[in-house]
Design an enzyme around this catalytic site. Structure first.
Site, PDB file in Angstrom:
ATOM      1  N   ASP A 138       0.873  -1.181   0.000  1.00 21.17           N
ATOM      2  CA  ASP A 138       0.000   0.000   0.000  1.00 21.17           C
ATOM      3  C   ASP A 138       0.909   1.230   0.000  1.00 21.17           C
ATOM      4  O   ASP A 138       1.966   1.207   0.634  1.00 21.17           O
ATOM      5  CB  ASP A 138      -0.890  -0.015   1.250  1.00 21.17           C
ATOM      6  CG  ASP A 138      -2.176   0.789   1.069  1.00 21.17           C
ATOM      7  OD1 ASP A 138      -3.271   0.193   1.183  1.00 21.17           O
ATOM      8  OD2 ASP A 138      -2.088   2.003   0.801  1.00 21.17           O
ATOM      9  N   LEU A 159      -0.255   4.112   1.092  1.00 22.12           N
ATOM     10  CA  LEU A 159      -0.852   4.941   2.160  1.00 22.12           C
ATOM     11  C   LEU A 159      -1.403   6.272   1.627  1.00 22.12           C
ATOM     12  O   LEU A 159      -1.591   7.203   2.396  1.00 22.12           O
ATOM     13  CB  LEU A 159       0.155   5.188   3.297  1.00 22.12           C
ATOM     14  CG  LEU A 159       0.667   3.934   4.009  1.00 22.12           C
ATOM     15  CD1 LEU A 159       1.691   4.310   5.081  1.00 22.12           C
ATOM     16  CD2 LEU A 159      -0.479   3.158   4.648  1.00 22.12           C
ATOM     17  N   ALA A 176      -5.299  -1.842  -5.318  1.00 19.66           N
ATOM     18  CA  ALA A 176      -4.704  -0.499  -5.335  1.00 19.66           C
ATOM     19  C   ALA A 176      -5.174   0.278  -6.561  1.00 19.66           C
ATOM     20  O   ALA A 176      -4.878  -0.103  -7.692  1.00 19.66           O
ATOM     21  CB  ALA A 176      -3.180  -0.609  -5.348  1.00 19.66           C
ATOM     22  N   ASN A 196      -2.476   6.215 -12.153  1.00 21.69           N
ATOM     23  CA  ASN A 196      -2.677   5.453 -10.908  1.00 21.69           C
ATOM     24  C   ASN A 196      -3.300   4.080 -11.152  1.00 21.69           C
ATOM     25  O   ASN A 196      -2.996   3.123 -10.450  1.00 21.69           O
ATOM     26  CB  ASN A 196      -3.611   6.208  -9.952  1.00 21.69           C
ATOM     27  CG  ASN A 196      -2.904   7.361  -9.280  1.00 21.69           C
ATOM     28  OD1 ASN A 196      -1.714   7.564  -9.467  1.00 21.69           O
ATOM     29  ND2 ASN A 196      -3.647   8.128  -8.500  1.00 21.69           N
ATOM     30  N   SER A 221     -15.809  -3.183 -11.508  1.00 21.79           N
ATOM     31  CA  SER A 221     -16.973  -2.459 -11.000  1.00 21.79           C
ATOM     32  C   SER A 221     -18.157  -2.624 -11.934  1.00 21.79           C
ATOM     33  O   SER A 221     -17.987  -2.758 -13.149  1.00 21.79           O
ATOM     34  CB  SER A 221     -16.612  -0.979 -10.888  1.00 21.79           C
ATOM     35  OG  SER A 221     -17.763  -0.194 -10.668  1.00 21.79           O
ATOM     36  N   TYR A 249     -12.492   7.301 -14.361  1.00 26.93           N
ATOM     37  CA  TYR A 249     -12.435   6.207 -13.377  1.00 26.93           C
ATOM     38  C   TYR A 249     -13.072   4.935 -13.950  1.00 26.93           C
ATOM     39  O   TYR A 249     -12.475   3.855 -13.949  1.00 26.93           O
ATOM     40  CB  TYR A 249     -13.143   6.608 -12.067  1.00 26.93           C
ATOM     41  CG  TYR A 249     -13.569   5.414 -11.255  1.00 26.93           C
ATOM     42  CD1 TYR A 249     -12.628   4.701 -10.511  1.00 26.93           C
ATOM     43  CD2 TYR A 249     -14.886   4.949 -11.282  1.00 26.93           C
ATOM     44  CE1 TYR A 249     -13.010   3.565  -9.810  1.00 26.93           C
ATOM     45  CE2 TYR A 249     -15.266   3.826 -10.586  1.00 26.93           C
ATOM     46  CZ  TYR A 249     -14.329   3.125  -9.849  1.00 26.93           C
ATOM     47  OH  TYR A 249     -14.701   1.997  -9.172  1.00 26.93           O
ATOM     48  N   LYS A 279     -11.509   0.920 -15.199  1.00 29.78           N
ATOM     49  CA  LYS A 279     -11.977  -0.433 -14.869  1.00 29.78           C
ATOM     50  C   LYS A 279     -12.189  -1.250 -16.157  1.00 29.78           C
ATOM     51  O   LYS A 279     -11.820  -2.417 -16.251  1.00 29.78           O
ATOM     52  CB  LYS A 279     -13.262  -0.370 -14.039  1.00 29.78           C
ATOM     53  CG  LYS A 279     -13.068   0.232 -12.653  1.00 29.78           C
ATOM     54  CD  LYS A 279     -12.083  -0.587 -11.828  1.00 29.78           C
ATOM     55  CE  LYS A 279     -11.702   0.047 -10.521  1.00 29.78           C
ATOM     56  NZ  LYS A 279     -10.626  -0.631  -9.803  1.00 29.78           N
ATOM     57  N   LEU A 284     -22.793   7.334  -0.671  1.00 35.10           N
ATOM     58  CA  LEU A 284     -24.024   7.541   0.101  1.00 35.10           C
ATOM     59  C   LEU A 284     -23.899   7.126   1.571  1.00 35.10           C
ATOM     60  O   LEU A 284     -24.232   7.909   2.470  1.00 35.10           O
ATOM     61  CB  LEU A 284     -25.170   6.769  -0.581  1.00 35.10           C
ATOM     62  CG  LEU A 284     -26.518   6.854   0.122  1.00 35.10           C
ATOM     63  CD1 LEU A 284     -27.056   8.277   0.141  1.00 35.10           C
ATOM     64  CD2 LEU A 284     -27.529   5.923  -0.564  1.00 35.10           C
ATOM     65  N   ARG A 288     -27.387  14.247  -9.615  1.00 37.38           N
ATOM     66  CA  ARG A 288     -25.924  14.356  -9.750  1.00 37.38           C
ATOM     67  C   ARG A 288     -25.558  13.899 -11.160  1.00 37.38           C
ATOM     68  O   ARG A 288     -26.038  12.856 -11.614  1.00 37.38           O
ATOM     69  CB  ARG A 288     -25.267  13.447  -8.690  1.00 37.38           C
ATOM     70  CG  ARG A 288     -23.762  13.468  -8.709  1.00 37.38           C
ATOM     71  CD  ARG A 288     -23.173  12.728  -7.507  1.00 37.38           C
ATOM     72  NE  ARG A 288     -23.331  11.272  -7.608  1.00 37.38           N
ATOM     73  CZ  ARG A 288     -22.826  10.413  -6.716  1.00 37.38           C
ATOM     74  NH1 ARG A 288     -22.173  10.865  -5.650  1.00 37.38           N
ATOM     75  NH2 ARG A 288     -23.001   9.114  -6.867  1.00 37.38           N
TER      76      ARG A 288
HETATM   77  C1  UD1 Z   1     -19.916   5.190  -7.784  1.00 37.09           C
HETATM   78  C2  UD1 Z   1     -19.449   4.598  -9.083  1.00 37.09           C
HETATM   79  C3  UD1 Z   1     -18.849   3.248  -8.853  1.00 37.09           C
HETATM   80  C4  UD1 Z   1     -17.702   3.393  -7.918  1.00 37.09           C
HETATM   81  C5  UD1 Z   1     -18.202   4.002  -6.630  1.00 37.09           C
HETATM   82  C6  UD1 Z   1     -16.994   4.202  -5.713  1.00 37.09           C
HETATM   83  C7  UD1 Z   1     -20.605   5.128 -11.144  1.00 37.09           C
HETATM   84  C8  UD1 Z   1     -21.843   4.950 -11.940  1.00 37.09           C
HETATM   85  N1  UD1 Z   1     -20.585   4.491  -9.980  1.00 37.09           N
HETATM   86  O1  UD1 Z   1     -21.012   4.424  -7.346  1.00 37.09           O
HETATM   87  O2  UD1 Z   1     -18.370   2.704 -10.033  1.00 37.09           O
HETATM   88  O3  UD1 Z   1     -17.127   2.144  -7.689  1.00 37.09           O
HETATM   89  O4  UD1 Z   1     -18.847   5.238  -6.880  1.00 37.09           O
HETATM   90  O5  UD1 Z   1     -16.754   5.484  -5.375  1.00 37.09           O
HETATM   91  O6  UD1 Z   1     -19.684   5.792 -11.531  1.00 37.09           O
HETATM   92  N2  UD1 Z   1     -26.256   9.714  -3.324  1.00 37.09           N
HETATM   93  C9  UD1 Z   1     -26.998  10.749  -2.781  1.00 37.09           C
HETATM   94  N3  UD1 Z   1     -26.362  11.636  -1.952  1.00 37.09           N
HETATM   95  C10 UD1 Z   1     -25.032  11.550  -1.656  1.00 37.09           C
HETATM   96  C11 UD1 Z   1     -24.288  10.479  -2.211  1.00 37.09           C
HETATM   97  C12 UD1 Z   1     -24.931   9.598  -3.055  1.00 37.09           C
HETATM   98  O7  UD1 Z   1     -28.208  10.861  -3.025  1.00 37.09           O
HETATM   99  O8  UD1 Z   1     -24.535  12.402  -0.922  1.00 37.09           O
HETATM  100  C13 UD1 Z   1     -26.930   8.741  -4.196  1.00 37.09           C
HETATM  101  C14 UD1 Z   1     -26.369   8.695  -5.618  1.00 37.09           C
HETATM  102  O9  UD1 Z   1     -27.048   9.606  -6.436  1.00 37.09           O
HETATM  103  C15 UD1 Z   1     -26.636   7.248  -5.992  1.00 37.09           C
HETATM  104  C16 UD1 Z   1     -26.537   6.488  -4.672  1.00 37.09           C
HETATM  105  O10 UD1 Z   1     -26.684   7.467  -3.663  1.00 37.09           O
HETATM  106  O11 UD1 Z   1     -27.937   7.116  -6.464  1.00 37.09           O
HETATM  107  C17 UD1 Z   1     -25.211   5.782  -4.488  1.00 37.09           C
HETATM  108  O12 UD1 Z   1     -24.156   6.706  -4.734  1.00 37.09           O
HETATM  109  P1  UD1 Z   1     -22.629   6.359  -4.408  1.00 37.09           P
HETATM  110  O13 UD1 Z   1     -22.517   5.801  -3.039  1.00 37.09           O
HETATM  111  O14 UD1 Z   1     -21.839   7.559  -4.743  1.00 37.09           O
HETATM  112  O15 UD1 Z   1     -22.289   5.171  -5.388  1.00 37.09           O
HETATM  113  P2  UD1 Z   1     -22.411   5.061  -6.987  1.00 37.09           P
HETATM  114  O16 UD1 Z   1     -22.538   6.380  -7.619  1.00 37.09           O
HETATM  115  O17 UD1 Z   1     -23.478   4.062  -7.257  1.00 37.09           O
END
Ligand code: UD1
Length: 336
Positions: A31, A33, A82, A100, A125, A150, A154, A201, A296
């Site tokens: 890693d 870090l 990584a 990276n 992913s 990103y 993948k 999220l 978003r």
């Molecule tokens: C995204 C990437 C995924 C990546 C992952 C890691 C895409 C399509 N997906 O996943 O490949 O491995 O991030 O970082 O590129 N949401 C909110 N509020 C927030 C955050 C998220 O409403 O503050 C919603 C988003 O709109 C989404 C869901 O929660 O509908 C999940 O979001 P998130 O956890 O960011 O994951 P992905 O976007 O699915």
């Protein structure tokens, strides 16, 4: 059996190291870090009572990667986590992401290819499917043009590995396409450690529950889904970690059908953002502050896995429910 785990102090990597050690493997963690704390190493040791070897190494340093593999000829496999993973950052700085995530992959593959045992597990992913046309998503769903650098790393990563497998029968690889990993180890000693404001999220939810963030922004409630919010397949990180051990054993035991295989790793159940919030409220007994804001950019409407192939071919099934995973994420946040 000595297994190298790159990015082994990160979120999914650290949980996988624990499961590998629990299954009797000797683990060497690499890693740099850049997005992980050295404290994670102590916490892994305190869970398993075994010390993995830790080597601080930046895989962008090709000469150091060569030195590492020359010094560890007895490696039986590499699990390669990584990589950088912030979608927005990759849009801002694509070259950093290609360096990276792609240069490092190539350097590792070049060295692994020289060894007697070339068993390779790649962190891929569900992002490679983009907005899939049908749900649930099988491994045969078409690969869509990537929405971000990103996501492209993948897709390109999988292509590179597949190309090597075509011309090198001894080289065996499995790409694991993760849906949305969440949660933490039941000990609450390791979990997700977002630097700065979380982009994902669940850490955003738990930090809001803890009062670190004022309120969660829900990105859009006008999607064509039951409650208008996006659907994802949230999988407990420990379930995901266990799948890596099973996939590795498949290669080590020569049980693979072809030398490049792909598996979806999810629960098979889609949950909306509002359902995830409700899950948090159930397990924490707290009301979450949230507001609905605009969509978003780049979010797909819905993505959840058809897990039939992983269930039947790998013999692996995700065991934890959304509430189990959310509870573990909340325990971890409180411990932090
Ligand atoms: C995204 C990437 C995924 C990546 C992952 C890691 C895409 C399509 N997906 O996943 O490949 O491995 O991030 O970082 O590129 N949401 C909110 N509020 C927030 C955050 C998220 O409403 O503050 C919603 C988003 O709109 C989404 C869901 O929660 O509908 C999940 O979001 P998130 O956890 O960011 O994951 P992905 O976007 O699915």
């Amino acid at each position: 059996m000595k297994i190298v785990v790159t990015g082994g102090l990160g979120f999914i990597g650290s949980h996988t190291v624990v499961e590998l050690q629990n299954s009797g493997f000797e683990v060497v963690i690499i890693d740099n870090l850049s997005n992980a704390s050295i404290k994670v190493l102590e916490n892994i040791i305190s869970i398993t009572n075994q010390a993995p070897t830790f080597i601080k190494l930046d895989l962008k340093d090709k000469a150091k990667v060569q030195d590492f593999f020359r010094a560890h000829q007895d490696i039986k496999g590499v699990i390669h986590f990584a990589a950088s993973k912030a979608v927005g950052e990759s849009v801002e700085n694509p070259l950093m992401y290609y360096e990276n995530n792609i240069n490092t992959l190539v350097y590792v593959l070049q060295e692994l290819n020289k060894l007697e045992h070339s068993n390779f597990i790649f962190s891929s992913s569900c992002t490679v499917y983009g907005q899939a046309d049908t749900m649930p998503i099988t491994e045969n769903a078409p690969i869509k043009p990537a929405e971000s650098p990103y996501g492209n790393t993948k897709k390109i990563g999988e292509n590179i590995i597949e190309d090597i497998c075509k011309v090198t029968p001894d080289f065996k690889a499995i790409a694991l396409r993760y849906f949305n990993p969440i949660g933490a180890h039941k000990s609450a000693k390791i979990g997700e450690l977002p630097i700065g404001v979380p982009q994902n999220l669940v850490p955003y939810i738990t930090q809001t529950g803890q009062g670190i963030r004022e309120e969660l922004s829900v990105f859009g409630n006008d999607y064509p889904t039951e409650d208008g919010t996006c659907i994802r397949d949230y999988i407990h990180v420990v379930d995901l970690a266990k799948a890596h051990v099973v996939a590795l054993q498949r290669l080590l035991n020569d049980n693979n059908e072809t030398n490049f295989e792909v598996f979806n790793l999810g629960t098979g159940t889609g949950s909306s953002v509002l359902q995830v919030i409700k899950s948090f409220e159930r397990v924490s007994n707290k009301k979450l502050n949230y507001k609905i804001v605009d969509r978003r950019k780049g979010d797909v409407i819905s993505a959840y896995a058809d897990t039939t192939k992983a269930n039947t071919v790998l013999g692996w099934t995700a065991e934890s429910s959304l509430d189990d995973a959310m509870k573990s994420a909340w325990n971890w946040q409180q411990k932090l």
